[in-house]
Design an enzyme around this catalytic site. Structure first.
Site, mmCIF file in Angstrom:
data_model
loop_
_atom_site.group_PDB
_atom_site.id
_atom_site.type_symbol
_atom_site.label_atom_id
_atom_site.label_comp_id
_atom_site.label_asym_id
_atom_site.label_seq_id
_atom_site.Cartn_x
_atom_site.Cartn_y
_atom_site.Cartn_z
ATOM 1 N N TYR A 52 -4.677 4.275 140.526
ATOM 2 C CA TYR A 52 -4.033 4.149 139.215
ATOM 3 C C TYR A 52 -2.524 3.898 139.266
ATOM 4 C CZ TYR A 52 -3.356 9.206 140.064
ATOM 5 O OH TYR A 52 -3.037 10.424 140.609
ATOM 6 N N ARG A 65 5.882 13.070 140.264
ATOM 7 C CA ARG A 65 4.932 13.702 141.183
ATOM 8 C C ARG A 65 4.743 12.754 142.362
ATOM 9 N NH1 ARG A 65 -0.716 13.385 139.053
ATOM 10 N NH2 ARG A 65 -0.889 11.823 140.677
ATOM 11 N N HIS A 91 -2.297 14.342 142.429
ATOM 12 C CA HIS A 91 -2.455 15.469 141.500
ATOM 13 C C HIS A 91 -2.914 16.698 142.266
ATOM 14 C CE1 HIS A 91 -3.931 18.058 138.354
ATOM 15 N NE2 HIS A 91 -5.157 17.948 138.810
#
Lengths: 388, 343
Positions: free
Chosen positions: A283, A270, A274
């Site tokens: 993160y 990805r 998100h």
């Protein structure tokens, strides 16, 4: 080739196109190479086009969200090969059950670009008629739709459709690495294998479930989940549109022939957040993002086409022109979506009249008309009429 | 899409005439009739095939209709309902059996976030004619999770219909109406009444208009007792006892919790001036609270007393040794009626 799973374990992974866009001729992959070889230069250019348009759709939608025109958006950047490649293997009568990031699948399926954003605009909970393109609307509760796909496939079995690689009917469901932890996805694999239902489980392992890496979901390479449930399972390079196409076609044909379900893990990344509400800098590192940027699925296909002299500047310019047109139409179309009149909230709650909805609607309409009824019950009685 | 009227116009495929059946057998005959009428109707559940279900409600149906239409599913309730959603999208009319009330919760997500909302999510494009049969209620001396009454949890969710028969005749007709309904229906079967017998007219007309309508099962003038499912019998017995005291109770079998036929209740209470609601489910946030609120709104000046509720307590369903103290009994309903008259 092999890929890793966050640990250093080497996992066999089907690859037909390397990151530089060169065809790979590993031993044991001839069956897949033959499938990929059936794709004409025109097919490959079509894939390239749909991948570029999907990426532009992504960029436009992200911008629209930043401008306050969308409530939210979940980008598919980086997953274009997994989505477009698999969708190219579908036939019109096959049925798709997507999660909510399958913009590339919808692109190939022919679902209107504006309709695709109704959900994110907040003007619809869905956005299109699933039966018009044999593609269900997005499902937000993670993994719930995997069971719907299996049930639909059980219906296909009961219909007595032809058991034929081309004229049969297959079902495909898309989900992510996070979804593999959901009970519903696991129950779906139980029901699919027990019934030998004609369904393909297409996992896009993009390595992140919002902020959680795949290591928070599994200690087992995910393609082996399918194996454990008793179906043929395969990990493919999800950024290799040829491998994805070939593997998906094989699985779909298996389903259409009545030979049961399959599991494909498309290992991808990805590249974006998100959703537009996410902040990946909290993160993950930009180093990792850079590694995967060099494996960009669109660049890879473009390199192949260039090397094989099947992509010229005119075609690239033509695709860019289409992308620009997509953007213009999308921006205008999305801004025009208003969700309809507030009273439409009461529409389609039930397929047949329901007394509570009818009376609340009648009250609301009177209230909006500036005539709030003194006796709410009288209205309810009238609204209920013969059909409570 | 075939309309419900078209689907229900044909007569029952079951042997005609009137027979004395238990409530459980009446559901069985209703399922059989629906399956004979429409080959898209199929049953799904745990142990419903050769065993005929733990209560034998599907007895003999797999033998008659085969394994493709009477499906012994894996032991996973979310899977039962989730696959039923997909089957319905493909044009089937699945009837799911949840073995016991307390086992519906693994399927709660599928029922409330998917089954209930799909029609609305797709702006009417998708209809999900799925029936979920749930044996519910107590009184059979069972272990934990086998005696609960979770109907309010489903009535609180838009998109679902929630009904419960109290007699063999209603069990027979309502299950067929639920199957014919294009909306998802939660069909709560009073398991404590499975063995209760009654006359069933197997030629009874199956029509959509009766699925949601409450019924006055005993006429009276002094107090209205509202009940559904297993509690209707309790209310009727209470009315008998009241009659001996010279009080006349009207008993209403609600039959549906969603939608709720408030009109029938209100019409009655406007006449009697008193209302007591009886159900096995906990009264706190239960169906009775909704009835009380609506009756209070619509009958305020006709009420002689507040609407009172008799039902379960805000505790987990008790151990079997205590369940008869927990369940609403004739004595507890009489106590509520006395309090209503004392106002």
């Amino acid at each position: 080739m092999t890929t890793t799973n966050g640990s250093n374990e080497a996992i066999p992974t089907l690859q037909l196109l390397d990151p530089e866009g060169r065809r790979v001729t590993t031993r044991g992959t001839k069956g897949y190479r033959d499938r990929a070889a059936t794709l004409t230069a025109e097919d490959l250019r079509g894939m390239y086009r749909d991948m570029v348009l999907t990426r532009r759709f992504d960029d436009e939608a992200t911008s629209l969200q930043r401008q306050g025109e969308l409530a939210l958006y979940a980008p598919s950047r980086g997953q274009e090969a997994a989505q477009v490649g698999s969708a190219y293997a579908l036939r019109p009568r096959d049925f798709v059950f997507p999660s909510y990031r399958e913009h590339g699948v919808l692109q190939v399926r022919g679902i209107d670009t504006v309709d695709r954003l109704r959900f994110f605009r907040g003007s619809d909970h869905g956005g299109w008629n699933p039966y018009e393109h044999n593609a269900q609307v997005y499902t937000v509760v993670i993994g719930a739709h995997a069971l719907h796909a299996v049930g639909y496939a059980m219906g296909v079995q009961r219909d007595g459709t032809p058991l034929d690689a081309h004229d049969g009917t297959a079902v495909i469901t898309y989900f992510g690495d996070g979804a593999t932890s959901q009970g519903d996805v696991n129950e779906a694999m139980v029901y699919a294998t027990v019934n030998q239902a004609p369904v393909v489980f297409f996992l896009q392992n993009n390595q992140w479930a919002i902020s959680e890496p795949t290591t928070r979901q599994t200690r087992t390479p995910l393609y082996r989940r399918g194996e454990a449930f008793g179906m043929p399972s395969l990990r493919v390079d999800g950024n290799d549109v040829l491998a994805v196409y070939a593997a998906t076609q094989e699985a779909l044909e298996r389903a259409r022939r009545g030979e049961g379900p399959s599991f494909i893990e498309a290992f991808t990344y990805r590249m974006g957040a998100h959703t537009t509400s996410d902040d990946p800098t909290r993160y993950r590192t930009t180093d990792q993002e850079e590694v995967w940027r060099r494996r960009d699925p669109i660049d890879r296909l473009a390199a192949l086409l260039r090397a094989e002299k099947e992509l010229d500047d005119d075609y690239v310019a033509e695709v860019q022109q289409s992308a620009d047109e997509l953007g213009v139409r999308l921006r205008a179309g999305v801004r025009a979506l208003d969700g309809g009149a507030p009273v439409s909230t009461f529409d389609d709650v039930y397929a047949t009249p329901h007394g509570v909805v009818a009376s609340e609607r009648a009250w609301y309409e009177a209230y909006e008309a500036g005539d709030p009824p003194a006796d709410q019950y009288a209205i309810a009685e009238t609204a209920q009429g013969g059909a409570r | 899409m075939t309309t419900m009227a078209e689907r229900t116009r044909t007569t029952s495929g079951a042997p005609g005439g009137t027979r004395t059946l238990t409530l459980g057998k009446a559901v069985n005959e209703g399922l059989r009739a629906a399956m004979r009428r429409d080959d898209k109707v199929m049953l799904m559940g745990e142990d419903i095939g050769p065993l005929g279900g733990v209560f034998r409600v599907t007895d003999g149906l797999q033998a008659e209709f085969g394994e493709q239409r009477v499906v012994d599913t894996p032991l996973a309730e979310s899977g039962i309902v989730g696959t039923a959603v997909g089957l319905a999208m493909r044009g089937y009319r699945p009837v799911c059996e949840i073995q016991f009330d307390g086992f519906v919760f693994p399927a709660f997500n599928q029922i409330t976030t998917q089954l209930a909302k799909m029609h609305n999510r797709t702006r009417g494009a998708v209809e999900l004619p799925v029936v979920i049969r749930i044996p519910y209620g107590g009184g059979i001396g069972a272990v934990e999770h086998h005696s609960e009454s979770p109907e309010a949890l489903f009535a609180h969710t838009a998109g679902l219909r929630v009904v419960s028969p109290s007699t063999p005749q209603d069990a027979y007709t309502m299950i067929q109406e639920a199957i014919a309904c294009p909306d998802p229906v939660l069909f709560f079967e009073p398991k404590g009444r499975y063995w209760a017998k009654g006359e069933v007219d197997l030629d009874a007309e199956i029509g959509s208009s009766t699925l949601d309508a409450a019924r006055v099962v005993r006429a009276g003038t002094d107090v209205t007792l509202v009940a559904y499912g297993p509690s209707v019998e309790t209310a009727l017995k209470t009315a008998d006892a009241l009659a001996q005291e010279g009080r006349s109770a009207e008993v209403i079998d609600l039959r549906a919790v969603s939608p709720m036929d408030t009109a029938t209740v209100v019409t009655s209470v406007r006449r009697t001036g008193r209302c007591v609601v009886v159900h096995e489910a906990p009264v706190f946030f239960g169906a009775g609270a909704e009835i009380a609120a609506r009756v209070t709104e619509e009958c305020f000046y006709a009420l002689e007393a507040p609407v009172l509720r008799v039902g379960g307590f805000h505790t987990p369903y008790p151990v079997a040794k205590h369940e008869h103290d927990y369940l609403p009994s004739v004595d507890r309903v009489l106590d509520a009626v006395d309090r209503a008259f004392a106002h």
